[in-house]
Motif scaffolding. Structure first.
Motif, PDB file in Angstrom:
ATOM      1  N   TYR A   1      10.672   8.442   8.719  1.00  0.00           N
ATOM      2  CA  TYR A   1       9.801   7.406   8.143  1.00  0.00           C
ATOM      3  C   TYR A   1      10.226   6.023   8.636  1.00  0.00           C
ATOM      4  O   TYR A   1       9.397   5.172   8.953  1.00  0.00           O
ATOM      5  CB  TYR A   1       9.900   7.507   6.624  1.00  0.00           C
ATOM      6  CG  TYR A   1       9.105   6.506   5.826  1.00  0.00           C
ATOM      7  CD1 TYR A   1       7.805   6.786   5.429  1.00  0.00           C
ATOM      8  CD2 TYR A   1       9.676   5.295   5.408  1.00  0.00           C
ATOM      9  CE1 TYR A   1       7.091   5.880   4.650  1.00  0.00           C
ATOM     10  CE2 TYR A   1       8.978   4.392   4.643  1.00  0.00           C
ATOM     11  CZ  TYR A   1       7.681   4.690   4.258  1.00  0.00           C
ATOM     12  OH  TYR A   1       6.978   3.804   3.501  1.00  0.00           O
ATOM     13  N   GLU A   2      11.552   5.798   8.703  1.00  0.00           N
ATOM     14  CA  GLU A   2      12.069   4.505   9.123  1.00  0.00           C
ATOM     15  C   GLU A   2      11.658   4.173  10.560  1.00  0.00           C
ATOM     16  O   GLU A   2      11.362   3.028  10.886  1.00  0.00           O
ATOM     17  CB  GLU A   2      13.589   4.490   8.995  1.00  0.00           C
ATOM     18  CG  GLU A   2      14.221   3.147   9.296  1.00  0.00           C
ATOM     19  CD  GLU A   2      15.712   3.144   9.040  1.00  0.00           C
ATOM     20  OE1 GLU A   2      16.287   2.050   8.877  1.00  0.00           O
ATOM     21  OE2 GLU A   2      16.319   4.242   9.006  1.00  0.00           O
ATOM     22  N   LEU A   3      11.605   5.185  11.429  1.00  0.00           N
ATOM     23  CA  LEU A   3      11.259   4.962  12.832  1.00  0.00           C
ATOM     24  C   LEU A   3       9.762   5.006  13.088  1.00  0.00           C
ATOM     25  O   LEU A   3       9.268   4.363  14.017  1.00  0.00           O
ATOM     26  CB  LEU A   3      11.952   6.016  13.711  1.00  0.00           C
ATOM     27  CG  LEU A   3      13.492   5.984  13.693  1.00  0.00           C
ATOM     28  CD1 LEU A   3      14.048   7.154  14.490  1.00  0.00           C
ATOM     29  CD2 LEU A   3      14.005   4.661  14.231  1.00  0.00           C
TER      30      LEU A   3
ATOM     31  N   GLY B   1      -3.125   9.731   7.941  1.00  0.00           N
ATOM     32  CA  GLY B   1      -2.731  11.137   7.988  1.00  0.00           C
ATOM     33  C   GLY B   1      -1.230  11.340   7.954  1.00  0.00           C
ATOM     34  O   GLY B   1      -0.747  12.478   7.951  1.00  0.00           O
ATOM     35  N   LYS B   2      -0.462  10.249   7.893  1.00  0.00           N
ATOM     36  CA  LYS B   2       1.001  10.362   7.892  1.00  0.00           C
ATOM     37  C   LYS B   2       1.538  10.903   6.572  1.00  0.00           C
ATOM     38  O   LYS B   2       2.708  11.299   6.482  1.00  0.00           O
ATOM     39  CB  LYS B   2       1.633   9.004   8.201  1.00  0.00           C
ATOM     40  CG  LYS B   2       1.357   8.488   9.612  1.00  0.00           C
ATOM     41  CD  LYS B   2       2.053   7.179   9.881  1.00  0.00           C
ATOM     42  CE  LYS B   2       1.748   6.661  11.287  1.00  0.00           C
ATOM     43  NZ  LYS B   2       2.272   7.575  12.337  1.00  0.00           N
ATOM     44  N   ILE B   3       0.688  10.909   5.562  1.00  0.00           N
ATOM     45  CA  ILE B   3       1.123  11.417   4.260  1.00  0.00           C
ATOM     46  C   ILE B   3       1.552  12.880   4.346  1.00  0.00           C
ATOM     47  O   ILE B   3       2.396  13.357   3.584  1.00  0.00           O
ATOM     48  CB  ILE B   3       0.006  11.221   3.205  1.00  0.00           C
ATOM     49  CG1 ILE B   3       0.561  11.456   1.795  1.00  0.00           C
ATOM     50  CG2 ILE B   3      -1.179  12.137   3.485  1.00  0.00           C
ATOM     51  CD1 ILE B   3      -0.395  11.118   0.699  1.00  0.00           C
ATOM     52  N   LYS B   4       0.962  13.606   5.301  1.00  0.00           N
ATOM     53  CA  LYS B   4       1.313  15.032   5.467  1.00  0.00           C
ATOM     54  C   LYS B   4       2.760  15.196   5.908  1.00  0.00           C
ATOM     55  O   LYS B   4       3.404  16.179   5.581  1.00  0.00           O
ATOM     56  CB  LYS B   4       0.383  15.672   6.495  1.00  0.00           C
ATOM     57  CG  LYS B   4      -1.086  15.671   6.099  1.00  0.00           C
ATOM     58  CD  LYS B   4      -1.950  16.260   7.185  1.00  0.00           C
ATOM     59  CE  LYS B   4      -3.419  16.220   6.795  1.00  0.00           C
ATOM     60  NZ  LYS B   4      -4.277  16.758   7.883  1.00  0.00           N
ATOM     61  N   ASN B   5       3.266  14.211   6.665  1.00  0.00           N
ATOM     62  CA  ASN B   5       4.643  14.286   7.154  1.00  0.00           C
ATOM     63  C   ASN B   5       5.664  13.739   6.177  1.00  0.00           C
ATOM     64  O   ASN B   5       6.865  14.061   6.279  1.00  0.00           O
ATOM     65  CB  ASN B   5       4.772  13.501   8.474  1.00  0.00           C
ATOM     66  CG  ASN B   5       3.847  14.016   9.556  1.00  0.00           C
ATOM     67  OD1 ASN B   5       3.537  15.203   9.599  1.00  0.00           O
ATOM     68  ND2 ASN B   5       3.395  13.117  10.418  1.00  0.00           N
TER      69      ASN B   5
ATOM     70  N   GLU C   1      -1.161  -0.444  -1.222  1.00  0.00           N
ATOM     71  CA  GLU C   1      -1.675  -0.554   0.148  1.00  0.00           C
ATOM     72  C   GLU C   1      -0.968   0.439   1.060  1.00  0.00           C
ATOM     73  O   GLU C   1      -1.597   1.071   1.929  1.00  0.00           O
ATOM     74  CB  GLU C   1      -1.447  -1.977   0.682  1.00  0.00           C
ATOM     75  CG  GLU C   1      -2.333  -3.037   0.041  1.00  0.00           C
ATOM     76  CD  GLU C   1      -2.045  -4.417   0.598  1.00  0.00           C
ATOM     77  OE1 GLU C   1      -1.228  -4.526   1.544  1.00  0.00           O
ATOM     78  OE2 GLU C   1      -2.615  -5.394   0.095  1.00  0.00           O
ATOM     79  N   LEU C   2       0.321   0.588   0.873  1.00  0.00           N
ATOM     80  CA  LEU C   2       1.098   1.524   1.687  1.00  0.00           C
ATOM     81  C   LEU C   2       0.611   2.953   1.488  1.00  0.00           C
ATOM     82  O   LEU C   2       0.434   3.708   2.456  1.00  0.00           O
ATOM     83  CB  LEU C   2       2.578   1.405   1.320  1.00  0.00           C
ATOM     84  CG  LEU C   2       3.527   2.417   1.963  1.00  0.00           C
ATOM     85  CD1 LEU C   2       3.522   2.277   3.474  1.00  0.00           C
ATOM     86  CD2 LEU C   2       4.943   2.253   1.409  1.00  0.00           C
ATOM     87  N   CYS C   3       0.381   3.331   0.231  1.00  0.00           N
ATOM     88  CA  CYS C   3      -0.088   4.694  -0.052  1.00  0.00           C
ATOM     89  C   CYS C   3      -1.453   4.962   0.571  1.00  0.00           C
ATOM     90  O   CYS C   3      -1.687   6.045   1.132  1.00  0.00           O
ATOM     91  CB  CYS C   3      -0.145   4.919  -1.569  1.00  0.00           C
ATOM     92  SG  CYS C   3       1.481   4.952  -2.353  1.00  0.00           S
ATOM     93  N   ARG C   4      -2.343   3.975   0.472  1.00  0.00           N
ATOM     94  CA  ARG C   4      -3.659   4.150   1.100  1.00  0.00           C
ATOM     95  C   ARG C   4      -3.529   4.273   2.614  1.00  0.00           C
ATOM     96  O   ARG C   4      -4.195   5.089   3.255  1.00  0.00           O
ATOM     97  CB  ARG C   4      -4.575   2.974   0.734  1.00  0.00           C
ATOM     98  CG  ARG C   4      -5.113   3.021  -0.675  1.00  0.00           C
ATOM     99  CD  ARG C   4      -6.271   2.051  -0.869  1.00  0.00           C
ATOM    100  NE  ARG C   4      -5.841   0.663  -0.717  1.00  0.00           N
ATOM    101  CZ  ARG C   4      -5.400  -0.088  -1.722  1.00  0.00           C
ATOM    102  NH1 ARG C   4      -5.338   0.429  -2.938  1.00  0.00           N
ATOM    103  NH2 ARG C   4      -5.037  -1.340  -1.511  1.00  0.00           N
ATOM    104  N   GLY C   5      -2.638   3.455   3.192  1.00  0.00           N
ATOM    105  CA  GLY C   5      -2.435   3.511   4.634  1.00  0.00           C
ATOM    106  C   GLY C   5      -1.881   4.841   5.089  1.00  0.00           C
ATOM    107  O   GLY C   5      -2.293   5.383   6.130  1.00  0.00           O
TER     108      GLY C   5
END
Length: 460
Positions: free
Chosen positions: A425-427, A452-456, A443-447
């Motif tokens: 996540y940091e990188l 699609g990064k929420i899957k990771n 805003e971060l959660c919506r982003g």
């Protein structure tokens, strides 16, 4: 966002202007909005906020109107509402109420009752209001300080209660400035020595009391002159009597001592007060300011008496105020109720009875309202904030947040998985240009969802 449009401009007699019909329509709209919110929350974690408001009859009401506002009744009614909308108590991850004892009490308050059912429903109260309540409590619990603020309000109201008196104050101040410039007591320059007025303190922003105190100290001579004029030339006996009483208080040694004491206390707390009232807050630095504020007030208590007393005496001599003999016996009360203690001298009354007691109440309230648990929780949670390009992001803080405050939400295996995800996540997210300008967690959660990064990063 839910957008509902109703056309009331219908033909015929169906205008829907009946109060009963309008209430039914509003009830339907409210139910639809609530159902949509509950459907969106589902089985997710959530926080609850409870506050009251007053109607036109000055009766306190809440979203749920309660006759009995004991902590247990509040809890039962709130639980009933949550159950009605299929929201589970075990999913609560935060509580926000006002500072009343039945709400914030550590043993029998509403927040404590919810914590018994859900250990992760941490109580976090508005930190700006906490500071205000700490200051208010000091003024209420220390009798001499409480009376001082009553006198302060009365003095300001007498002087700036009319345009004529305010003009007299500014004229007196202008004369004072001219005399001080002529005697080289003050320097001249652009923007210096501006003529102002006394500031009334606001009910909701305790920091405004600091401005009131500073203005009175700055315009002390001019204020005395105006009040003295009113006491001699007032339109009626009430004005003259009120002004005479105010003048006696204003020119007393005890009043100017507390005036300077409260200026010192509020000078220390004012920095924190201003930070906490900003629209956009840096909670991590705000919590550090809480710590430094406590330390500076403690230092004032330990080492500040001699310096304060010297300033007050110098001020008293400058304004021709009678300074009592600090070694004389202190007499309490007047007339037949007057009491004299052979072991109590004037300095003991001023130093222990006012200075030390006022500061001790202040320290006690700050420590009580800014407890270590809440402070640490806010500091660790700040690591999730994307503000300022994730400046506060620290993997160790997020991992400690999980281990210390939410151990039952994450198994040992999941905690290891979270740490691994945070390294990616940091990188990935923190360095990604689409996330650099975000300022809130929502805003971060919506982003994360849109990209699609929420899957990771589901554990994050």
């Amino acid at each position: 966002m839910i957008l509902i449009v109703i056309d009331f401009n219908l033909h015929g007699n169906a205008n829907y202007t009946s109060p009963t019909i309008q209430k039914e329509i509003l009830h339907i709209l409210a139910s639809n909005v609530r159902n949509a919110i509950c459907e969106e929350i589902g089985d997710a974690k959530f926080c609850i906020l409870v506050d009251e408001a007053r109607d036109e009859l000055k009766r306190e009401k809440m979203v749920i109107i309660l006759r009995d506002t004991t902590a247990l009744t509040l809890k039962n009614e709130i639980c009933a509402v949550l159950f009605r909308y299929n929201l589970h108590i075990e999913n609560i991850r935060g509580q926000g109420y006002d500072g009343a004892s039945n709400m914030r009490g550590e043993w029998n308050g509403l927040q404590a009752l919810f914590l018994k059912d859900c250990p992760y429903a941490y109580y976090v109260y508005c930190i700006a209001h906490r500071l205000q309540l700490a200051l208010v409590t000091t003024s209420r619990e220390v009798k001499d300080v409480h009376q001082f603020f009553d006198h302060l309000v009365n003095i300001i109201n007498i002087v700036v209660g009319s345009s004529k008196r305010n003009d007299e104050l500014q004229h007196a101040q202008a004369e004072q400035v001219e005399n001080m410039i002529a005697s080289n007591e003050i320097e001249t320059g652009r923007g210096a020595n501006q003529i102002g007025t006394l500031q009334r303190a606001g009910d909701t922003r305790w920091g405004s009391h600091f401005q009131s105190i500073c203005c009175l100290i700055k315009m002390f001579d001019a204020t005395c002159k105006v009040i003295n004029t009113i006491s001699e030339e007032g339109a009626n006996y009430k004005q003259r009597g009120d002004a005479e009483g105010a003048y006696q208080v204003l020119t007393s040694f005890e009043f100017i001592l507390i005036l300077h004491l409260m200026k010192e206390i509020m000078r220390i707390t004012n920095v924190l007060c201003q930070v906490l009232q900003q629209h956009s807050q840096d909670l991590l630095n705000a919590m550090h300011l809480v710590s430094t504020t406590k330390s500076l007030i403690q230092k004032l208590r330990d080492d500040g008496w001699e310096h304060l007393l010297a300033n007050v005496m110098s001020f008293g001599e400058q304004h021709e105020i009678d300074i009592p003999d600090m070694n004389a016996r202190y007499t309490k009360g007047r007339g037949r109720y007057r009491r004299q203690d052979d072991d109590l001298i004037m300095e003991h009354h001023f130093r222990i009875g006012i200075f030390t007691v006022a500061i001790d109440f202040q320290l006690q309230e700050l420590k009580s309202r800014f407890c270590e648990l809440t402070t640490e929780l806010v500091i660790l949670s700040s690591a999730l904030n994307p503000k300022d390009a994730f400046r506060l992001f620290k993997i160790v803080h997020i991992c400690n947040l999980v281990k210390k405050y939410y151990p039952q939400d994450f198994t040992k295996h999941e905690q290891k998985l979270l740490e691994s995800q945070l390294q990616h996540y940091e990188l990935d997210v923190i360095k990604h240009p689409d996330f650099l300008n975000m300022s809130t967690i929502s805003e971060l959660c919506r982003g994360l969802k849109i990209s699609g990064k929420i899957k990771n990063f589901r554990k994050v």
